[in-house]
Write an enzyme that holds these catalytic residues in place. Structure first.
Site, PDB file in Angstrom:
ATOM      1  N   ARG A   1     -34.957  65.681 -33.012  1.00 11.67           N
ATOM      2  CA  ARG A   1     -34.747  66.042 -31.602  1.00 11.67           C
ATOM      3  C   ARG A   1     -35.933  65.617 -30.729  1.00 11.67           C
ATOM      4  NH1 ARG A   1     -35.346  71.490 -30.818  1.00 11.67           N
ATOM      5  NH2 ARG A   1     -37.085  71.118 -29.398  1.00 11.67           N
TER       6      ARG A   1
ATOM      7  N   TYR B   1     -23.080  53.040 -10.033  1.00  3.24           N
ATOM      8  CA  TYR B   1     -22.096  53.552 -10.996  1.00  3.24           C
ATOM      9  C   TYR B   1     -21.653  54.955 -10.581  1.00  3.24           C
ATOM     10  CZ  TYR B   1     -20.590  55.331 -15.573  1.00  3.24           C
ATOM     11  OH  TYR B   1     -19.910  55.907 -16.604  1.00  3.24           O
TER      12      TYR B   1
ATOM     13  N   LYS C   1     -23.838  49.478 -23.605  1.00  5.22           N
ATOM     14  CA  LYS C   1     -23.314  48.203 -23.110  1.00  5.22           C
ATOM     15  C   LYS C   1     -23.966  47.043 -23.865  1.00  5.22           C
ATOM     16  CE  LYS C   1     -21.387  51.181 -20.393  1.00  5.22           C
ATOM     17  NZ  LYS C   1     -21.954  51.580 -19.126  1.00  5.22           N
TER      18      LYS C   1
ATOM     19  N   ASP D   1     -31.646  50.564 -12.489  1.00  5.40           N
ATOM     20  CA  ASP D   1     -30.660  50.505 -13.576  1.00  5.40           C
ATOM     21  C   ASP D   1     -30.183  49.058 -13.664  1.00  5.40           C
ATOM     22  OD1 ASP D   1     -28.338  50.471 -15.123  1.00  5.40           O
ATOM     23  OD2 ASP D   1     -27.549  52.345 -14.311  1.00  5.40           O
TER      24      ASP D   1
HETATM   25  C1  LIG Z   1     -22.074  52.770 -18.323  1.00  9.33           C
HETATM   26  C2  LIG Z   1     -23.142  52.808 -17.285  1.00  9.33           C
HETATM   27  C3  LIG Z   1     -23.961  53.927 -17.156  1.00  9.33           C
HETATM   28  C4  LIG Z   1     -23.780  55.151 -18.008  1.00  9.33           C
HETATM   29  O1  LIG Z   1     -24.008  54.885 -19.357  1.00  9.33           O
HETATM   30  P1  LIG Z   1     -23.394  55.773 -20.569  1.00  9.33           P
HETATM   31  O2  LIG Z   1     -23.994  55.167 -21.766  1.00  9.33           O
HETATM   32  O3  LIG Z   1     -21.901  55.669 -20.475  1.00  9.33           O
HETATM   33  O4  LIG Z   1     -23.837  57.189 -20.331  1.00  9.33           O
HETATM   34  C5  LIG Z   1     -24.956  53.893 -16.200  1.00  9.33           C
HETATM   35  N1  LIG Z   1     -25.130  52.833 -15.388  1.00  9.33           N
HETATM   36  C6  LIG Z   1     -24.355  51.737 -15.486  1.00  9.33           C
HETATM   37  C7  LIG Z   1     -24.600  50.576 -14.574  1.00  9.33           C
HETATM   38  C8  LIG Z   1     -23.333  51.690 -16.429  1.00  9.33           C
HETATM   39  O5  LIG Z   1     -22.543  50.605 -16.510  1.00  9.33           O
END
Ligand SMILES: *Cc1c(COP(=O)(O)O)cnc(C)c1O
Length: 385
Positions: free
Chosen positions: A51, A105, A202, A177
């Site tokens: 954790r 997002y 992703k 991001d």
């Molecule tokens: C999918 C995504 C997220 C969230 O990610 P998870 O792994 O589903 O929690 C955040 N930002 C972007 C640009 C995304 O495509």
């Protein structure tokens, strides 16, 4: 090449920092599927506990990811949303103001709108394509700026350089991001960001079989994210970490194919009569093409398509697809397609979506690593109906 290591990014994606291992070491790393670890009697060192994010599988991918982003340090979390949430909590305090891009997002939008207020953090939004709006929207208590680039699902590219200058001038933190690019195509820290966030679900993992997220930045900022992850219980499972490690070994070659397929499909779609508009930063018709050519090492595998027939045409088209799967999420080896109005941007109204460039009739295609000709043939038969 990754400047601090002397190795290229493909090598780092495979090995991390290449080291000659002791004889008889396993070539593939073991999975440390253990919650806890023995510790020396009387030791006052940090205990090892999964954790806490200090399981070897968790630490290995963090080191590799930090090298790919050109960061001092990094940490993985249980999801991309976990990474986004804790990165924000690491820099913001009650009474602070966050200035965020309005083009983000949907899950992030919900986090900023519905959750940060509980901690006494104010959030306002700006149109990220209007560089001067960042300056005019600053408040006395602004502490951080948040930008997503490339932007989901229009694949607009935000210019970080002027924002980074503003952030420097005012002593603010810039969080970015960059999930849609992966560190192979774009590294925000090279453009003045303090923290980069990625959904490892992703491209980093790339096989649609894991949920995970990561944050990279300075040692002190990552230390704060680690402190939060321990108390908020956001660590990634060792098996998920191991799968991400395996996925990252092919990140550079997968990105090459995603980039090539994205461009080939976007160019083809632009000529198709049933497609009103194609959103892809590698096309000269894209509003950010010049910026994209300057700052990205590849345009990625994400393509936005607006069909001439609107929602009705989209439904027939999706029902006829054979190879491309109709599913949310993205960036796996297989091609996926989704309608943002029903998935990532479902919370917004038709008008709100139209204002950020997502009319009804818009589909988002995540080009996988199949043969481009096969993806194109599937799109063609489904469009011609
Ligand atoms: C999918 C995504 C997220 C969230 O990610 P998870 O792994 O589903 O929690 C955040 N930002 C972007 C640009 C995304 O495509």
């Amino acid at each position: 090449m990754s400047p601090r290591t002397g190795f290229g990014r493909s090598t780092i994606a495979v090995h991390g920092l290449p080291r000659r291992p002791p004889d008889w070491s396993p070539v593939a790393p073991p999975i440390y599927q253990s919650s806890t670890f023995t510790n020396p009697v009387g030791s006052d060192e940090d205990v090892r506990y999964t954790r806490y994010g200090n399981n070897p599988n968790q630490l290995d991918i963090a080191r590799k990811y930090a090298l790919l982003e050109g960061a001092e340090d990094a940490v993985f979390l249980a999801s991309g949303m976990g990474a986004t949430a804790l990165a924000h909590l690491a820099v913001l305090r009650p009474g602070d103001h966050l200035l965020a891009s309005a083009w983000i997002y949907g899950g992030t939008r919900a986090l900023l709108d519905d959750e940060l207020g509980r901690f006494g953090i104010e959030v306002t939004y700006v149109d990220p394509t209007q560089a001067r709006h960042w300056r005019t929207s600053l408040r006395k208590n602004t502490r951080a700026l948040f930008i997503e680039t490339p932007i989901n699902p229009t694949i607009r590219i935000a210019d970080l350089d002027p924002v980074a200058a503003l952030v420097d001038e005012h002593g603010l933190a810039l969080l970015v991001d960059a999930t849609f690019a992966s560190p192979i195509n774009f590294r925000p820290l090279e453009h003045g960001a303090d923290i980069v966030i990625t959904s490892a679900t992703k491209y980093l993992n790339g096989h649609s079989d894991v949920i995970g997220g990561a944050v990279a930045g300075s040692e002190s900022l990552i230390g704060e994210v680690v402190r939060l992850l321990r108390v908020w219980g956001q660590s990634i499972d060792p098996h998920a970490a191991w799968l991400i490690d395996r996925g990252m070994r092919t990140l550079a070659v997968r990105m090459e194919r995603h980039n090539a397929n994205g461009l080939a499909i976007a160019q083809w779609a632009e000529e198709h009569a049933a497609v009103a508009r194609v959103h892809y930063p590698g096309l000269a018709s894209h509003p950010d093409h010049e910026l994209a050519a300057r700052v990205l090492d590849g345009y990625g595998g994400m393509v936005g398509l607006e069909l001439t027939g609107g929602v009705a045409a989209v439904e027939g088209f999706l029902a006829r697809l054979q190879l491309i799967r109709h599913a949310p999420s993205l960036a796996g080896v297989e091609s996926l397609i989704s309608e943002p109005r029903l998935t990532s941007h479902a919370k917004q109204t038709t008008e709100e979506r139209a204002a950020i460039g997502i009319p009804d009739g818009f589909v988002r295609l995540s080009c996988g690593i199949e043969d481009a000709d096969d993806i194109i043939a599937d799109l063609d038969q489904a469009l011609n109906g």
